[in-house]
Design a protein around this motif. Structure first.
Motif, PDB file in Angstrom:
ATOM      1  N   HIS A  46      16.167  42.881  36.290  1.00  0.00           N
ATOM      2  CA  HIS A  46      17.420  43.514  36.097  1.00  0.00           C
ATOM      3  C   HIS A  46      18.050  43.135  35.480  1.00  0.00           C
ATOM      4  CE1 HIS A  46      19.696  44.945  39.763  1.00  0.00           C
ATOM      5  NE2 HIS A  46      19.059  45.231  40.431  1.00  0.00           N
ATOM      6  N   PRO A  47      19.471  43.499  35.712  1.00  0.00           N
ATOM      7  CA  PRO A  47      20.435  43.233  35.283  1.00  0.00           C
ATOM      8  C   PRO A  47      21.490  42.370  35.774  1.00  0.00           C
ATOM      9  CG  PRO A  47      20.902  45.424  36.111  1.00  0.00           C
ATOM     10  CD  PRO A  47      19.224  45.206  36.239  1.00  0.00           C
ATOM     11  N   PRO A  90      18.049  52.384  45.070  1.00  0.00           N
ATOM     12  CA  PRO A  90      16.927  52.696  44.326  1.00  0.00           C
ATOM     13  C   PRO A  90      15.445  52.188  44.806  1.00  0.00           C
ATOM     14  CG  PRO A  90      18.226  50.890  43.397  1.00  0.00           C
ATOM     15  CD  PRO A  90      18.424  51.833  44.282  1.00  0.00           C
ATOM     16  N   LYS A  91      14.006  52.093  44.867  1.00  0.00           N
ATOM     17  CA  LYS A  91      12.867  51.835  45.323  1.00  0.00           C
ATOM     18  C   LYS A  91      12.030  50.707  44.603  1.00  0.00           C
ATOM     19  CE  LYS A  91      11.967  55.581  48.230  1.00  0.00           C
ATOM     20  NZ  LYS A  91      10.770  57.286  48.676  1.00  0.00           N
ATOM     21  N   MET A  92      11.495  49.499  45.284  1.00  0.00           N
ATOM     22  CA  MET A  92      11.383  48.648  44.256  1.00  0.00           C
ATOM     23  C   MET A  92      10.392  49.535  44.054  1.00  0.00           C
ATOM     24  SD  MET A  92      11.750  45.341  44.086  1.00  0.00           S
ATOM     25  CE  MET A  92      11.387  43.706  44.273  1.00  0.00           C
ATOM     26  N   ARG A  93       9.873  48.884  42.507  1.00  0.00           N
ATOM     27  CA  ARG A  93       8.712  49.599  42.128  1.00  0.00           C
ATOM     28  C   ARG A  93       8.163  48.472  41.147  1.00  0.00           C
ATOM     29  NH1 ARG A  93      10.660  51.191  36.688  1.00  0.00           N
ATOM     30  NH2 ARG A  93      12.431  50.821  36.189  1.00  0.00           N
ATOM     31  N   GLU A  94       6.918  48.683  40.427  1.00  0.00           N
ATOM     32  CA  GLU A  94       6.139  47.128  39.617  1.00  0.00           C
ATOM     33  C   GLU A  94       6.403  47.684  38.101  1.00  0.00           C
ATOM     34  OE1 GLU A  94       2.127  47.365  39.745  1.00  0.00           O
ATOM     35  OE2 GLU A  94       1.972  47.736  42.414  1.00  0.00           O
ATOM     36  N   LEU A  95       6.719  47.026  37.316  1.00  0.00           N
ATOM     37  CA  LEU A  95       7.463  46.710  36.097  1.00  0.00           C
ATOM     38  C   LEU A  95       7.109  45.211  35.402  1.00  0.00           C
ATOM     39  CD1 LEU A  95       8.962  48.319  34.156  1.00  0.00           C
ATOM     40  CD2 LEU A  95      10.519  47.308  34.144  1.00  0.00           C
ATOM     41  N   ARG A  96       5.993  45.213  34.391  1.00  0.00           N
ATOM     42  CA  ARG A  96       6.058  44.550  33.611  1.00  0.00           C
ATOM     43  C   ARG A  96       5.045  43.224  34.425  1.00  0.00           C
ATOM     44  NH1 ARG A  96       9.124  42.583  31.590  1.00  0.00           N
ATOM     45  NH2 ARG A  96      11.411  44.053  31.366  1.00  0.00           N
ATOM     46  N   ASP A  97       3.989  43.142  35.027  1.00  0.00           N
ATOM     47  CA  ASP A  97       3.163  42.090  36.157  1.00  0.00           C
ATOM     48  C   ASP A  97       4.592  41.541  37.143  1.00  0.00           C
ATOM     49  OD1 ASP A  97       0.900  42.376  35.312  1.00  0.00           O
ATOM     50  OD2 ASP A  97       1.657  41.214  33.567  1.00  0.00           O
ATOM     51  N   ARG A 145      13.994  46.530  41.699  1.00  0.00           N
ATOM     52  CA  ARG A 145      14.721  47.424  42.060  1.00  0.00           C
ATOM     53  C   ARG A 145      15.617  48.048  41.835  1.00  0.00           C
ATOM     54  NH1 ARG A 145      14.257  48.066  47.588  1.00  0.00           N
ATOM     55  NH2 ARG A 145      13.891  46.584  47.934  1.00  0.00           N
ATOM     56  N   CYS A 146      15.614  49.016  40.279  1.00  0.00           N
ATOM     57  CA  CYS A 146      16.494  49.361  39.229  1.00  0.00           C
ATOM     58  C   CYS A 146      16.084  50.345  38.595  1.00  0.00           C
ATOM     59  CB  CYS A 146      16.879  48.707  38.355  1.00  0.00           C
ATOM     60  SG  CYS A 146      17.958  48.951  36.899  1.00  0.00           S
ATOM     61  N   ILE A 147      16.600  52.019  38.627  1.00  0.00           N
ATOM     62  CA  ILE A 147      16.357  52.707  37.709  1.00  0.00           C
ATOM     63  C   ILE A 147      16.035  52.675  36.095  1.00  0.00           C
ATOM     64  CG2 ILE A 147      16.326  54.212  39.872  1.00  0.00           C
ATOM     65  CD1 ILE A 147      19.051  55.163  38.463  1.00  0.00           C
ATOM     66  N   HIS A 148      16.569  51.834  35.764  1.00  0.00           N
ATOM     67  CA  HIS A 148      16.775  51.426  34.053  1.00  0.00           C
ATOM     68  C   HIS A 148      16.283  50.521  33.803  1.00  0.00           C
ATOM     69  CE1 HIS A 148      20.496  54.319  34.116  1.00  0.00           C
ATOM     70  NE2 HIS A 148      20.927  53.736  34.867  1.00  0.00           N
TER      71      HIS A 148
END
Length: 307
Positions: free
Chosen positions: A241-242, A291-298, A302-305
């Protein structure tokens, strides 16, 4: 193994304006965290991001004007107000941020002894006081006779003797000398290694990285990222996240670069992503909806980018 789960938690406070108009300020929204047996989750974020409110929501000690929605589960079952009362201070223990949690009318030795569930209470209290360099004379003192550091060590002692399955430590180390800070952090790690689930709420991300397994980053009352501690290295390339990246870059040993702007007040939250007004990556889509919370790289983000 998950022992405590917080799902889509929202907390708002009812207030009245000068004209007696009722308004609700949402201070926590769609917040999700999971505590696992044998693990430490460090919760970091700026003041007002909802860290302490999360702890109070789990324990059921929010003020009467709070409205709470979402689900909190303990050992797979919903943590109802009745269960919160039954488990509070027993299976779920709090190391509070404020030393005002100490009973002003009870000697501190007796306060610690009331938290001992197994074995000899006096022996357990004296052993933990010795561990935290509190002399034998301290057990007969009242809270007003303690220094700030002594009071915090007393609060730590209360949690340490409780045999709780979940320990929530809310800023447990301010005012302590470096030796006691290190020992307190090591004790939290020891508790986790013995099967306890620990939530460490702190502003000090550097201390958190020494003992935590995962870092949950809060912003304006919600979770924006949950990441393994291993991701906090180098220039933060592995961070998702930024806002988390900005926190990392703001540390003195990194770029020491602050970001412009400030966290929004609960009365003036933006309609889309809460971080959008301060984000270099923001687009028109970011202003449309949260934005919704989503899984990313383990991890979770909460970021679409985020990629």
């Amino acid at each position: 193994m998950s022992i405590l789960e917080v799902e889509n938690l929202s907390v708002s406070f009812k207030q009245y304006t000068d004209g007696f108009k009722e308004i609700n300020h949402k201070v926590i929204s769609s917040l999700n965290v999971t505590l696992e047996a044998g693990k430490i989750l460090a919760v970091v974020g700026a003041s007002g991001s909802g860290k302490s409110l999360l702890a109070h929501a789990i324990l059921g000690i929010l003020p009467s004007n709070a409205n709470v929605s979402g689900i909190i589960k303990y050992e797979g079952k919903e943590l109802t107000p009745i269960r919160q009362t039954a488990l509070r201070g027993k299976e779920i223990a709090l190391v509070p941020q404020s030393v005002n949690f100490l009973d002003p009318l009870m000697r501190v030795g007796n306060q610690v002894r009331t938290s001992v569930k197994n074995g000899d209470a006096v022996s357990a209290q004296r052993k933990v006081f010795e561990r935290y360099r509190l002399g034998k004379e301290v057990e007969d003192m009242y809270p007003f006779q303690l220094s700030g550091g002594m009071a915090r060590r007393t609060l730590l002692s209360t949690a340490m003797v409780s045999d709780a399955k979940v320990i929530i430590a809310d800023e447990p180390t301010p005012g302590l000398d470096p030796v006691v800070i290190k020992e307190a952090l090591d004790n939290f790690r020891e508790f986790a290694d013995n099967g306890c689930a620990v939530m460490l709420i702190t502003h000090d991300i550097e201390s958190a990285l020494q003992i935590a397994d995962k870092i949950a980053v809060f912003y304006a009352g919600t979770t924006v990222e949950i990441a393994p501690v291993e991701d906090f290295v180098g220039n933060g390339e592995a961070i998702r996240h930024p806002y988390t990246k900005a926190l990392w870059r703001a540390l003195p040993q990194n770029e020491f670069r602050p970001i412009p702007g400030s966290q929004p007040h609960p009365s003036s939250l933006p309609p889309g992503c809460l971080f959008e007004p301060r984000c270099e990556m923001a687009t028109a889509e970011c202003r449309q909806a949260p934005p919704k919370m989503r899984e990313l790289r383990d991890g979770m983000v909460r970021c679409i980018h985020a990629t």
